[in-house]
Design a protein around this motif. Sequence first.
Motif, PDB file in Angstrom:
ATOM      1  N   ILE A   1       9.242 -51.894 -66.154  1.00  0.00           N
ATOM      2  CA  ILE A   1      10.585 -52.476 -66.318  1.00  0.00           C
ATOM      3  C   ILE A   1      11.596 -51.871 -65.350  1.00  0.00           C
ATOM      4  N   GLN A   2      11.424 -50.580 -65.043  1.00  0.00           N
ATOM      5  CA  GLN A   2      12.316 -49.858 -64.133  1.00  0.00           C
ATOM      6  C   GLN A   2      13.787 -49.998 -64.545  1.00  0.00           C
ATOM      7  N   PRO A   3      14.132 -49.545 -65.752  1.00  0.00           N
ATOM      8  CA  PRO A   3      15.528 -49.638 -66.198  1.00  0.00           C
ATOM      9  C   PRO A   3      16.440 -48.700 -65.408  1.00  0.00           C
ATOM     10  N   THR A   4      17.695 -49.067 -65.329  1.00  0.00           N
ATOM     11  CA  THR A   4      18.696 -48.239 -64.648  1.00  0.00           C
ATOM     12  C   THR A   4      19.737 -47.797 -65.669  1.00  0.00           C
ATOM     13  N   PRO A   5      20.590 -46.812 -65.305  1.00  0.00           N
ATOM     14  CA  PRO A   5      21.638 -46.359 -66.235  1.00  0.00           C
ATOM     15  C   PRO A   5      22.612 -47.470 -66.634  1.00  0.00           C
ATOM     16  N   ASP A   6      22.662 -48.552 -65.865  1.00  0.00           N
ATOM     17  CA  ASP A   6      23.599 -49.636 -66.165  1.00  0.00           C
ATOM     18  C   ASP A   6      22.987 -50.690 -67.097  1.00  0.00           C
TER      19      ASP A   6
END
Length: 216
Positions: free
Chosen positions: A202-207
């Motif tokens: 998924i590679q989630p980001t802080p945003d």
Amino acid sequence: MVTGAIKNKVDKIWDDMAAGGVTNPLTVIEQLTYLMFIRSLDEKELETEAFENMTGSQMEHIFPASAVGQSMRWSKFKDKDASTIYETMSQRVFPAIKKMKNGHLPDFDATGEMQPVIEGDDENGDKTAFARYMEDAMFLIPTPQVLQKVITGLDDLYEHDITDMDMQGDLYEYMLGKLSTAGRNGQFRTPRHIIKMMVELIQPTPDDEICDESVA
């Protein structure tokens, strides 16, 4: 279709795991999946050997030809005594499947050291996807007696009840039904290596906002 007889056999395996201290339903399914995969490797090897005998042609094999390599096959260790099965599984088979590459299991030398399968890395020397996602997998069946009961139960299930892949899918559906019930009661956690795989995919980001359905 999962019949009452199959359900009873699955429930018996489940109960044997629970009696041995493996009470987390997700862990039960995880460990059973590893064992089913290990059994399927030997089934594939038996098919390869039968084809070779019929045609006289030579094919690639999953298991090393050495004595240790052959001892890792389900059909070779399943009828051994409980301590031998447990030692073979925990010290040889499970570590080997974590390092499997291109359909080949690694061998072990005379001192018990694993000899890695050298082919299968990409141009940058990275691990295969299978090895990467199995890296943090753990063998969690606690005792030789529990493992022997589970192997005997699975073997009986496959020999007499599960005859094709569709039936195996039905079996997983039944086990996942157990998992769903346990999930509503908050009885399981997601294993760390599964979490790691999900994050990589998924590679989630802080945003990003993450919605956890289990608490929504």
